[in-house]
Design an enzyme around this catalytic site. Structure first.
Site, mmCIF file in Angstrom:
data_model
loop_
_atom_site.group_PDB
_atom_site.id
_atom_site.type_symbol
_atom_site.label_atom_id
_atom_site.label_comp_id
_atom_site.label_asym_id
_atom_site.label_seq_id
_atom_site.Cartn_x
_atom_site.Cartn_y
_atom_site.Cartn_z
ATOM 1 N N TRP A 359 0.825 -1.207 0.000
ATOM 2 C CA TRP A 359 0.000 0.000 0.000
ATOM 3 C C TRP A 359 0.859 1.257 0.000
ATOM 4 O O TRP A 359 0.373 2.361 -0.251
ATOM 5 C CB TRP A 359 -0.970 -0.002 1.179
ATOM 6 C CG TRP A 359 -0.336 0.169 2.534
ATOM 7 C CD1 TRP A 359 0.501 -0.702 3.162
ATOM 8 C CD2 TRP A 359 -0.498 1.270 3.444
ATOM 9 N NE1 TRP A 359 0.878 -0.215 4.403
ATOM 10 C CE2 TRP A 359 0.278 0.984 4.603
ATOM 11 C CE3 TRP A 359 -1.226 2.449 3.403
ATOM 12 C CZ2 TRP A 359 0.347 1.845 5.690
ATOM 13 C CZ3 TRP A 359 -1.157 3.315 4.491
ATOM 14 C CH2 TRP A 359 -0.378 3.007 5.620
ATOM 15 N N ASP A 360 2.142 1.073 0.240
ATOM 16 C CA ASP A 360 3.085 2.193 0.204
ATOM 17 C C ASP A 360 2.993 2.956 -1.121
ATOM 18 O O ASP A 360 3.147 4.176 -1.162
ATOM 19 C CB ASP A 360 4.529 1.701 0.344
ATOM 20 C CG ASP A 360 4.755 0.829 1.559
ATOM 21 O OD1 ASP A 360 3.779 0.287 2.107
ATOM 22 O OD2 ASP A 360 5.920 0.643 1.944
ATOM 23 N N GLU A 490 1.248 -1.619 13.347
ATOM 24 C CA GLU A 490 1.347 -3.077 13.414
ATOM 25 C C GLU A 490 1.755 -3.577 14.803
ATOM 26 O O GLU A 490 1.893 -4.782 14.999
ATOM 27 C CB GLU A 490 2.320 -3.579 12.355
ATOM 28 C CG GLU A 490 1.814 -3.357 10.947
ATOM 29 C CD GLU A 490 2.837 -3.656 9.868
ATOM 30 O OE1 GLU A 490 2.433 -3.947 8.740
ATOM 31 O OE2 GLU A 490 4.056 -3.565 10.159
ATOM 32 N N LYS A 602 3.809 2.085 16.229
ATOM 33 C CA LYS A 602 4.902 1.911 15.275
ATOM 34 C C LYS A 602 4.982 3.075 14.289
ATOM 35 O O LYS A 602 6.065 3.543 13.943
ATOM 36 C CB LYS A 602 4.709 0.595 14.512
ATOM 37 C CG LYS A 602 5.805 0.259 13.530
ATOM 38 C CD LYS A 602 5.503 -1.039 12.800
ATOM 39 C CE LYS A 602 6.606 -1.396 11.819
ATOM 40 N NZ LYS A 602 6.261 -2.578 10.994
ATOM 41 N N GLN A 603 3.846 3.520 13.813
ATOM 42 C CA GLN A 603 3.799 4.593 12.819
ATOM 43 C C GLN A 603 2.452 5.283 12.901
ATOM 44 O O GLN A 603 1.564 4.848 13.624
ATOM 45 C CB GLN A 603 3.997 4.019 11.418
ATOM 46 C CG GLN A 603 2.848 3.125 10.948
ATOM 47 C CD GLN A 603 3.186 2.351 9.692
ATOM 48 O OE1 GLN A 603 3.853 1.332 9.761
ATOM 49 N NE2 GLN A 603 2.741 2.845 8.557
#
Length: 764
Positions: A359-360, A490, A602-603
């Site tokens: 999906w990046d 994640e 995580k992000q």
């Protein structure tokens, strides 16, 4: 402590000094590519030290059988491996009867490698003392032709300094290779055969299962003091390998040179029975041009790329080096010429994250290619997904969805899901939304209204149908809930009502309904075709609107924020700043159980939704959510710092924005995550571009018009970038106290700077 051996330089990545413990890291950082193939910066000659051999061909992969303790319905049948390709760069060397090997030399001094990003050239030079005591000076230059993308070139010079030398060059091509990540030392290639014609060598190999046929080829020439030598080599071949042997004798301070052309031709671009002929044709073109003209063409091709893609930063060389490194690697990885290809997370620099598409691409990469290339290149990225819509519908069917619902894969090579971690394969479904958002983003930026009726509406419909079926009605909440998902963070698996995922689902269904009405009204023929193909009805659309209007979002009235998911406030909310340094990174120091029970992010997750849909939230709401979630974010994803940099800049927090920018731009150069030896983080590099253009430049598209809110970090004197906005090239120059524009074209362009209209006249 981060690594710091890369010398700051505006246009080059420079390593000085030979250190065996950083060979693998440098192999990643100095990787080269041309969109069709690429390779790590392995030495051409034999090296007995620790190395990660890696050459890669775009689109070539192997479906490695998935093995799990028990089979789960819908589980991917394979994990796609990015394959180490046959070796074409190899040149073994013997000097006075000794095998030349940097790992066994008595001394290596003046070692220097430079990746010249301005011209796409990798140079290596050093002085080495062999075990015999002979001292040699070596210079090696390698490049992959940007405009003849099946060709690479090497020029390898050896000059003995303190005595004469008998030098034996043994250039070869070898298809007997394996992957660094091979589980049982498997070989993924089978030999088809080899061929020698004069000083040209060809090895043909085929991948098991996928049956990609590849011819790896070479041709060599020998020079002494730049004069070509008429030397007939001895040659030998096996089914896997072709090797030539050239022997020359030189005096002290004379230079022996081997020039090697090589590369790959692939059955995806040529008929299988014509591959050798195709390789011979590439060599004929190379010889007709000659090495020097190829080098000139390389410089000109990269100059053209940089003319559009460059970002300049005044007064901060490390920041300048960082952004150019990111832009350079993005252009090496994907050229946009071939809609069958995509942008892999490691590009041509390593094997991790097998598969070519995440999906990046849609969430991070599309804006870069859309603005620095052209509409066609960006549309190719959307076409890639449209061409795989049938597979996305099949993927959804395997999980129990029906009626044309589409679930795009988390990882794919051909549209099939090939990621083998259940919490991602089944639950990280926000990737669907990224694809829908990319269609919206493309249309918003380019003004191309034709893509949605021609192809995009079918993709949006499949995605919206998935979301409609993925939620279920909660009698308790009297709303639709989204159970058992993993959001972008994640470090939280199998959660309920992840805000990011649910908000994206709501947006996707509403956007689909909006676009159906648009196509029905303005493109009736396309709508009739799509309706007949997909059986879309007004009843279905009304149901989607009802579901979208009643999706549940976890919310804290006390804090005034949306919660990342149900139960988030049950966690220990100790900020990252209070974690001991020896506990970081937690993904290397903590058990997975401990990570999952923590509040550490995580992000960007909730904040990723705020990034996508910024215009649906006030700046005050962004600030409140940023202040709550960023202190809990460990930024252990390469995709994290860029989003936070953009949002910090939007909030006027320039020091924080700058810190995040340095982290994203120098993530690999400074090896923040201690993993650069495995390869580079290519897709997050597009986020670095966004952090300047959307963050510090404040660029947005609103109502078919460009808006800017430029902000200059204290560390910079100024910066500039170019964008291709609807076939008008606009250069933006931000300096202390003013922002100026330069426009290529014939028509004026209206833009807004802090909501004040500016009419930019074309440069004369």
């Amino acid at each position: 402590m981060n690594q710091d051996y890369i010398i700051p330089n505006a246009w080059s990545i420079i390593e000085e000094g030979f250190e065996i413990d950083r060979v693998k890291s440098s192999e990643s950082l100095l990787s080269i590519g041309n969109g069709a193939m690429g390779q790590r910066a392995n030495f051409e000659e034999f090296y007995s030290g620790d190395t990660f051999q890696g050459s890669y061909i775009a689109g070539v992969y192997y479906p490695d059988k998935t093995k799990v303790g028990w089979w789960k319905n819908g589980y991917p049948e394979y994990f796609a491996k990015v394959l180490n390709a046959p070796v074409w760069i190899g040149i073994n060397i013997e000097i006075n009867g000794e095998q030349f090997d940097l790992n066994t030399c008595k001394e290596v001094k003046n070692f220097r490698r430079e990746l010249n990003m301005k011209e796409g050239i990798l140079d290596r030079s050093f002085v080495a003392t062999l075990p015999s005591g002979l001292e040699i000076e070596v210079f090696v230059r390698r490049f992959l032709a940007a405009d003849l993308d099946e060709l690479g070139a090497i020029k390898y010079d050896i000059k003995p300094l303190n005595g004469k030398a008998n030098i034996v060059f043994k250039p070869y091509v070898d298809a007997h290779v394996k992957n660094e990540d091979a589980n049982w030392e498997e070989i993924f290639w089978e030999s088809i055969g080899s061929e020698i014609k004069g000083e040209q060598g060809f090895v043909q190999a085929r991948t098991f299962k996928t049956h990609y046929n590849v011819v790896t080829y070479m041709e060599n020439a020998i020079f002494i003091n730049s004069e070509k030598q008429a030397i007939t080599p001895t040659a030998k071949k096996t089914e896997w390998k072709v090797e030539f042997t050239y022997e020359v004798n030189v005096k002290a301070n004379e230079t022996a040179t081997i020039q090697k052309f090589g590369g790959y031709v692939v059955s995806t671009n040529h008929k299988e029975d014509e591959l050798v002929a195709a390789a011979k044709n590439v060599l004929a073109q190379a010889n007709a041009l000659g090495y020097e003209q190829l080098l000139t063409n390389q410089k000109e091709a990269w100059a053209k790329t940089w003319e559009m893609a460059d970002i300049t930063i005044d007064g901060d060389v490390k920041a300048q080096q960082g952004i150019r490194f990111n832009i350079f690697q993005l252009n090496q990885t994907y050229s946009g010429k071939d809609a069958r290809l995509n942008i892999g997370p490691k590009g041509f620099t390593g094997e991790k994250y097998g598969g070519s598409t995440y999906w990046d691409t849609e969430a991070y990469c599309l804006p870069f290619y859309m603005a620095t290339k052209n509409q066609e290149v960006a549309r190719n990225l959307l076409t890639y997904r449209y061409n795989q819509l049938d597979k996305a519908i099949e993927n959804a069917e395997k999980l129990g969805f029906n009626k044309g619902a589409a679930l795009y894969p988390m990882v794919t090579m051909n549209g099939e899901e090939c990621h083998n971690e259940w919490e991602i394969t089944f639950e990280e479904i926000h990737r669907n939304a990224a694809i829908a958002f990319a269609i919206f983003n493309y249309t918003r930026f380019t003004g191309d209204e034709s893509y949605i009726p021609e192809a995009g509406l079918e993709v949006l419909l499949g995605i919206a149908r998935f979301w409609k079926q993925r939620v279920n009605w909660s009698a308790d909440k009297k709303q639709y809930v989204m159970l058992g998902v993993t959001g972008p963070n994640e470090y939280e698996n199998n959660v309920n009502n992840n805000f990011h995922t649910s908000y994206c689902a709501q947006w996707c269904m509403n956007y689909l309904v909006e676009q159906v009405e648009n196509v029905k009204a303005n493109y009736p023929e396309d709508f009739s075709r799509i309706a007949a193909k997909t059986n879309i009805t007004d009843v279905e659309l009304a149901e989607m609107k009802e579901v979208a209007a009643n999706i549940y979002f976890p919310y804290s009235e006390e804090l005034g924020i949306y919660l990342q998911q149900d139960g988030f406030l049950d966690k220990d909310l100790t900020p990252v700043s209070e974690l001991a340094k020896e506990e970081r990174p937690i993904n290397q120091k903590w058990s997975w159980d401990r990570i999952l029970r923590s509040a550490y992010i995580k992000q960007a997750d909730t904040l990723q939704a705020f990034y996508y849909f910024e215009d649906q939230f006030s700046k005050d709401r962004l600030e409140k959510h940023f202040d709550f979630y960023e202190p809990l974010t460990v930024h252990e994803s390469s995709l994290s710092p860029c989003v936070h940099s953009i949002q910090a800049a939007t909030l006027g927090r320039m020091e924080q924005a700058y810190t995040f920018y340095l982290r994203t731009s120098r993530l690999d150069l400074d090896d923040y995550n201690k993993e650069v030896h495995e390869g580079l983080h290519i897709t997050s590099m597009a986020g670095t571009w966004m952090s300047i253009v959307e963050g510090f430049g404040g660029m947005r598209v609103k109502n078919d018009t460009l808006y800017f809110e430029p902000r200059l970090p204290e560390q910079w004197e100024g910066f500039s970038f170019k964008i291709n906005f609807r076939n008008q090239i606009l250069k933006v120059n931000v300096n202390k106290g003013e922002t100026t524009f330069e426009l290529e074209g014939t028509e004026p362009l209206e833009v807004y700077v802090f909501d004040q209209k500016v009419v930019v006249q074309p440069s004369i």
